[in-house]
Write a protein that holds these residues in place. Structure first.
Motif, PDB file in Angstrom:
ATOM      1  N   PHE A 131       7.439  15.320   1.496  1.00 12.97           N
ATOM      2  CA  PHE A 131       8.251  15.600   2.674  1.00 12.97           C
ATOM      3  C   PHE A 131       8.927  16.946   2.485  1.00 12.97           C
ATOM      4  CE2 PHE A 131       8.434  10.938   2.027  1.00 12.97           C
ATOM      5  CZ  PHE A 131       7.667  10.582   3.115  1.00 12.97           C
ATOM      6  N   ARG A 132       9.114  17.645   3.584  1.00  9.02           N
ATOM      7  CA  ARG A 132       9.772  18.952   3.482  1.00  9.02           C
ATOM      8  C   ARG A 132      11.155  18.831   2.840  1.00  9.02           C
ATOM      9  NH1 ARG A 132       8.748  20.836   9.366  1.00  9.02           N
ATOM     10  NH2 ARG A 132       7.943  18.724   9.298  1.00  9.02           N
ATOM     11  N   ASP A 133      11.835  17.702   3.118  1.00  9.17           N
ATOM     12  CA  ASP A 133      13.196  17.550   2.607  1.00  9.17           C
ATOM     13  C   ASP A 133      13.242  16.703   1.331  1.00  9.17           C
ATOM     14  OD1 ASP A 133      12.363  15.302   3.892  1.00  9.17           O
ATOM     15  OD2 ASP A 133      14.271  14.876   4.852  1.00  9.17           O
ATOM     16  N   ASP A 134      12.090  16.380   0.752  1.00  8.85           N
ATOM     17  CA  ASP A 134      12.090  15.559  -0.462  1.00  8.85           C
ATOM     18  C   ASP A 134      10.790  15.823  -1.213  1.00  8.85           C
ATOM     19  OD1 ASP A 134      12.004  13.670  -2.429  1.00  8.85           O
ATOM     20  OD2 ASP A 134      12.510  11.977  -1.144  1.00  8.85           O
ATOM     21  N   ASP A 135      10.894  16.577  -2.300  1.00 11.34           N
ATOM     22  CA  ASP A 135       9.657  16.916  -3.019  1.00 11.34           C
ATOM     23  C   ASP A 135       9.562  16.148  -4.338  1.00 11.34           C
ATOM     24  OD1 ASP A 135      11.569  18.135  -4.514  1.00 11.34           O
ATOM     25  OD2 ASP A 135      10.677  20.138  -4.456  1.00 11.34           O
ATOM     26  N   ARG A 136      10.170  14.950  -4.401  1.00 13.09           N
ATOM     27  CA  ARG A 136      10.125  14.204  -5.661  1.00 13.09           C
ATOM     28  C   ARG A 136       8.796  13.504  -5.896  1.00 13.09           C
ATOM     29  NH1 ARG A 136      14.942  10.311  -5.140  1.00 13.09           N
ATOM     30  NH2 ARG A 136      14.327  10.552  -2.982  1.00 13.09           N
ATOM     31  N   ARG A 137       8.020  13.271  -4.849  1.00 12.91           N
ATOM     32  CA  ARG A 137       6.738  12.588  -5.035  1.00 12.91           C
ATOM     33  C   ARG A 137       5.741  13.521  -5.703  1.00 12.91           C
ATOM     34  NH1 ARG A 137       5.677   9.207   0.575  1.00 12.91           N
ATOM     35  NH2 ARG A 137       7.164   7.529   0.122  1.00 12.91           N
ATOM     36  N   MET A 138       5.245  13.096  -6.866  1.00 16.52           N
ATOM     37  CA  MET A 138       4.345  13.956  -7.639  1.00 16.52           C
ATOM     38  C   MET A 138       2.914  13.432  -7.654  1.00 16.52           C
ATOM     39  SD  MET A 138       6.267  16.331  -8.743  1.00 16.52           S
ATOM     40  CE  MET A 138       5.354  17.084 -10.081  1.00 16.52           C
ATOM     41  N   VAL A 139       2.754  12.114  -7.807  1.00 13.22           N
ATOM     42  CA  VAL A 139       1.422  11.531  -7.948  1.00 13.22           C
ATOM     43  C   VAL A 139       1.323  10.308  -7.028  1.00 13.22           C
ATOM     44  CG1 VAL A 139      -0.222  10.474  -9.547  1.00 13.22           C
ATOM     45  CG2 VAL A 139       1.290  12.307 -10.363  1.00 13.22           C
ATOM     46  N   SER A 140       0.278  10.283  -6.210  1.00 10.66           N
ATOM     47  CA  SER A 140       0.035   9.165  -5.287  1.00 10.66           C
ATOM     48  C   SER A 140      -0.992   8.213  -5.890  1.00 10.66           C
ATOM     49  CB  SER A 140      -0.521   9.685  -3.955  1.00 10.66           C
ATOM     50  OG  SER A 140       0.316  10.686  -3.409  1.00 10.66           O
ATOM     51  N   VAL A 141      -0.822   6.922  -5.653  1.00 13.30           N
ATOM     52  CA  VAL A 141      -1.740   5.908  -6.181  1.00 13.30           C
ATOM     53  C   VAL A 141      -2.022   4.889  -5.083  1.00 13.30           C
ATOM     54  CG1 VAL A 141      -2.134   4.218  -8.005  1.00 13.30           C
ATOM     55  CG2 VAL A 141      -0.456   6.027  -8.362  1.00 13.30           C
ATOM     56  N   VAL A 142      -3.287   4.667  -4.780  1.00  9.93           N
ATOM     57  CA  VAL A 142      -3.627   3.650  -3.789  1.00  9.93           C
ATOM     58  C   VAL A 142      -4.584   2.639  -4.404  1.00  9.93           C
ATOM     59  CG1 VAL A 142      -4.380   3.198  -1.420  1.00  9.93           C
ATOM     60  CG2 VAL A 142      -3.527   5.473  -2.029  1.00  9.93           C
ATOM     61  N   LEU A 143      -4.226   1.359  -4.314  1.00 11.30           N
ATOM     62  CA  LEU A 143      -5.106   0.259  -4.734  1.00 11.30           C
ATOM     63  C   LEU A 143      -5.572  -0.459  -3.474  1.00 11.30           C
ATOM     64  CD1 LEU A 143      -6.210  -1.685  -7.009  1.00 11.30           C
ATOM     65  CD2 LEU A 143      -4.154  -3.061  -6.571  1.00 11.30           C
ATOM     66  N   TYR A 144      -6.877  -0.651  -3.350  1.00 11.04           N
ATOM     67  CA  TYR A 144      -7.429  -1.313  -2.161  1.00 11.04           C
ATOM     68  C   TYR A 144      -7.651  -2.800  -2.406  1.00 11.04           C
ATOM     69  CZ  TYR A 144      -7.765   3.422  -0.637  1.00 11.04           C
ATOM     70  OH  TYR A 144      -7.441   4.712  -0.304  1.00 11.04           O
ATOM     71  N   LEU A 145      -7.506  -3.578  -1.323  1.00 12.33           N
ATOM     72  CA  LEU A 145      -7.472  -5.042  -1.461  1.00 12.33           C
ATOM     73  C   LEU A 145      -8.514  -5.744  -0.600  1.00 12.33           C
ATOM     74  CD1 LEU A 145      -3.546  -5.470  -1.181  1.00 12.33           C
ATOM     75  CD2 LEU A 145      -4.900  -5.048  -3.249  1.00 12.33           C
ATOM     76  N   ASN A 146      -9.554  -5.011  -0.149  1.00  7.45           N
ATOM     77  CA  ASN A 146     -10.474  -5.561   0.859  1.00  7.45           C
ATOM     78  C   ASN A 146     -11.834  -5.903   0.271  1.00  7.45           C
ATOM     79  OD1 ASN A 146      -8.558  -4.670   3.074  1.00  7.45           O
ATOM     80  ND2 ASN A 146      -9.046  -2.724   2.070  1.00  7.45           N
ATOM     81  N   GLU A 147     -12.139  -7.203   0.221  1.00  2.00           N
ATOM     82  CA  GLU A 147     -13.430  -7.619  -0.341  1.00  2.00           C
ATOM     83  C   GLU A 147     -14.553  -7.359   0.657  1.00  2.00           C
ATOM     84  OE1 GLU A 147     -13.753 -11.387  -2.547  1.00  2.00           O
ATOM     85  OE2 GLU A 147     -11.559 -11.377  -2.557  1.00  2.00           O
ATOM     86  N   CYS A 148     -15.712  -6.960   0.118  1.00  6.88           N
ATOM     87  CA  CYS A 148     -16.926  -6.780   0.920  1.00  6.88           C
ATOM     88  C   CYS A 148     -16.748  -5.791   2.057  1.00  6.88           C
ATOM     89  CB  CYS A 148     -17.429  -8.119   1.474  1.00  6.88           C
ATOM     90  SG  CYS A 148     -17.739  -9.335   0.208  1.00  6.88           S
ATOM     91  N   TRP A 149     -16.105  -4.672   1.790  1.00  2.00           N
ATOM     92  CA  TRP A 149     -15.963  -3.623   2.801  1.00  2.00           C
ATOM     93  C   TRP A 149     -17.308  -2.936   2.986  1.00  2.00           C
ATOM     94  CZ3 TRP A 149     -11.521  -3.012   5.512  1.00  2.00           C
ATOM     95  CH2 TRP A 149     -11.475  -1.946   6.404  1.00  2.00           C
ATOM     96  N   GLN A 150     -17.732  -2.743   4.241  1.00  2.00           N
ATOM     97  CA  GLN A 150     -18.989  -2.060   4.543  1.00  2.00           C
ATOM     98  C   GLN A 150     -18.691  -0.663   5.078  1.00  2.00           C
ATOM     99  OE1 GLN A 150     -21.816  -3.680   3.782  1.00  2.00           O
ATOM    100  NE2 GLN A 150     -20.537  -5.406   3.161  1.00  2.00           N
ATOM    101  N   GLU A 172     -12.554  -0.514  -0.858  1.00  2.00           N
ATOM    102  CA  GLU A 172     -13.079  -1.771  -1.398  1.00  2.00           C
ATOM    103  C   GLU A 172     -12.132  -2.368  -2.456  1.00  2.00           C
ATOM    104  OE1 GLU A 172     -15.798  -3.584  -0.683  1.00  2.00           O
ATOM    105  OE2 GLU A 172     -15.395  -4.969  -2.340  1.00  2.00           O
ATOM    106  N   ALA A 173     -12.010  -3.677  -2.440  1.00  2.00           N
ATOM    107  CA  ALA A 173     -11.145  -4.376  -3.393  1.00  2.00           C
ATOM    108  C   ALA A 173     -11.380  -3.897  -4.814  1.00  2.00           C
ATOM    109  CB  ALA A 173     -11.385  -5.881  -3.303  1.00  2.00           C
ATOM    110  N   CYS A 174     -10.296  -3.733  -5.555  1.00  2.00           N
ATOM    111  CA  CYS A 174     -10.286  -3.353  -6.977  1.00  2.00           C
ATOM    112  C   CYS A 174     -10.414  -1.855  -7.225  1.00  2.00           C
ATOM    113  CB  CYS A 174     -11.339  -4.085  -7.804  1.00  2.00           C
ATOM    114  SG  CYS A 174     -11.291  -5.869  -7.610  1.00  2.00           S
ATOM    115  N   SER A 175     -10.667  -1.062  -6.165  1.00  2.00           N
ATOM    116  CA  SER A 175     -10.730   0.396  -6.330  1.00  2.00           C
ATOM    117  C   SER A 175      -9.334   0.984  -6.368  1.00  2.00           C
ATOM    118  CB  SER A 175     -11.436   1.065  -5.159  1.00  2.00           C
ATOM    119  OG  SER A 175     -12.751   0.719  -5.119  1.00  2.00           O
ATOM    120  N   LEU A 176      -9.181   2.002  -7.199  1.00  2.00           N
ATOM    121  CA  LEU A 176      -7.914   2.712  -7.304  1.00  2.00           C
ATOM    122  C   LEU A 176      -8.183   4.203  -7.146  1.00  2.00           C
ATOM    123  CD1 LEU A 176      -4.849   1.981  -8.398  1.00  2.00           C
ATOM    124  CD2 LEU A 176      -5.608   3.372 -10.324  1.00  2.00           C
ATOM    125  N   VAL A 177      -7.337   4.872  -6.356  1.00  2.00           N
ATOM    126  CA  VAL A 177      -7.402   6.327  -6.228  1.00  2.00           C
ATOM    127  C   VAL A 177      -6.054   6.903  -6.622  1.00  2.00           C
ATOM    128  CG1 VAL A 177      -7.684   8.246  -4.617  1.00  2.00           C
ATOM    129  CG2 VAL A 177      -9.106   6.256  -4.395  1.00  2.00           C
TER     130      VAL A 177
END
Ligand code: OGA
Ligand code: MN
Length: 210
Positions: A131-150, A172-177
């Motif tokens: 955010f322009r007014d908050d630069d504390r975020r350094m690293v983003s992490v996303v874990l997905y929870l969707n089984e059998c995504w096509q 897809e479930a179990c993937s991490l970015v």
């Protein structure tokens, strides 16, 4: 002070740290066992059914507003002590935080994360996780929870990398970015089915003078 490790170090933490150091992002297809990811998905669905998820805002603090033309997901922040699978995830993220600090000297101090549910048709336009007014975020992490995504289910995370390369991640479930929050613009493409994730950020100390 933290007690001695009770469980062995997750085997992928050092790979993630190496990826962050060399190219600024990492993707792991099987970061967690389906048993834990299924429990997290059930917890997200339970909160949704009980009306605990709220439309996500854009911006921070007083400047925050809900704008569905930018993002259409619903979220709830996670706190320790609410549910056992969430606590397991938070503990693992704390291990990742320490591994990143040891490898990259980012001085990450805490981790904040929320469940996110994108109803069919929802998306999140291209943005940076700073955010322009908050630069504390350094690293983003996303874990997905969707089984059998096509692929035709849509909902890919599209990352805009160096040299005009676009990289799509199936939720897809179990993937991490994992990626550097200030350096990788990204968007969530519209999904044709409900899309669940756990999204979080490692933050450094704020820049206040005291
Ligand atoms: C976000 C975000 C990506 C995803 O919440 O800031 O970009 O794949 N999420 O859910
Ligand atoms: Mn984002």
């Amino acid at each position: 002070m933290r007690a001695m490790h009770t469980s062995p170090e997750h085997p992928l933490l050092s790979t993630i740290v190496d990826d962050l150091a060399t190219r600024g992002w990492s993707q792991q297809a099987l970061f967690l066992p389906l048993e834990l990811v299924g429990a997290l998905a059930a917890e997200c669905r339970r909160r949704h059914a009980e009306g605990e998820l709220n439309p996500a805002g854009v911006g921070r603090g007083a400047a925050q507003e809900v704008r569905e033309a930018i993002r259409g997901d619903q979220i709830q922040w996670i706190d320790p002590g609410q549910a056992e699978p969430c606590d397991r995830y938070l503990e693992l993220m704390d291990n990742l935080r320490q591994a990143i600090n040891q490898g990259l000297f980012l001085g990450l101090e805490d981790f904040e994360c929320h469940f996110a549910l994108y109803p069919p048709g929802a998306f999140y336009r291209r943005h940076l996780d700073r955010f322009r007014d908050d630069d504390r975020r350094m690293v983003s992490v996303v874990l997905y929870l969707n089984e059998c995504w096509q692929p035709e289910d849509g909902g890919q995370l599209r990352m805009f990398l160096a040299d005009d390369v676009e990289h799509d991640v199936q939720p897809e479930a179990c993937s991490l970015v994992v990626f550097l929050s200030g350096e990788v613009p990204h968007e969530v493409l519209p999904a044709n089915r409900e899309r669940l994730s756990l999204t979080g950020w490692f933050r450094r100390r704020g820049n206040d003078p005291f």
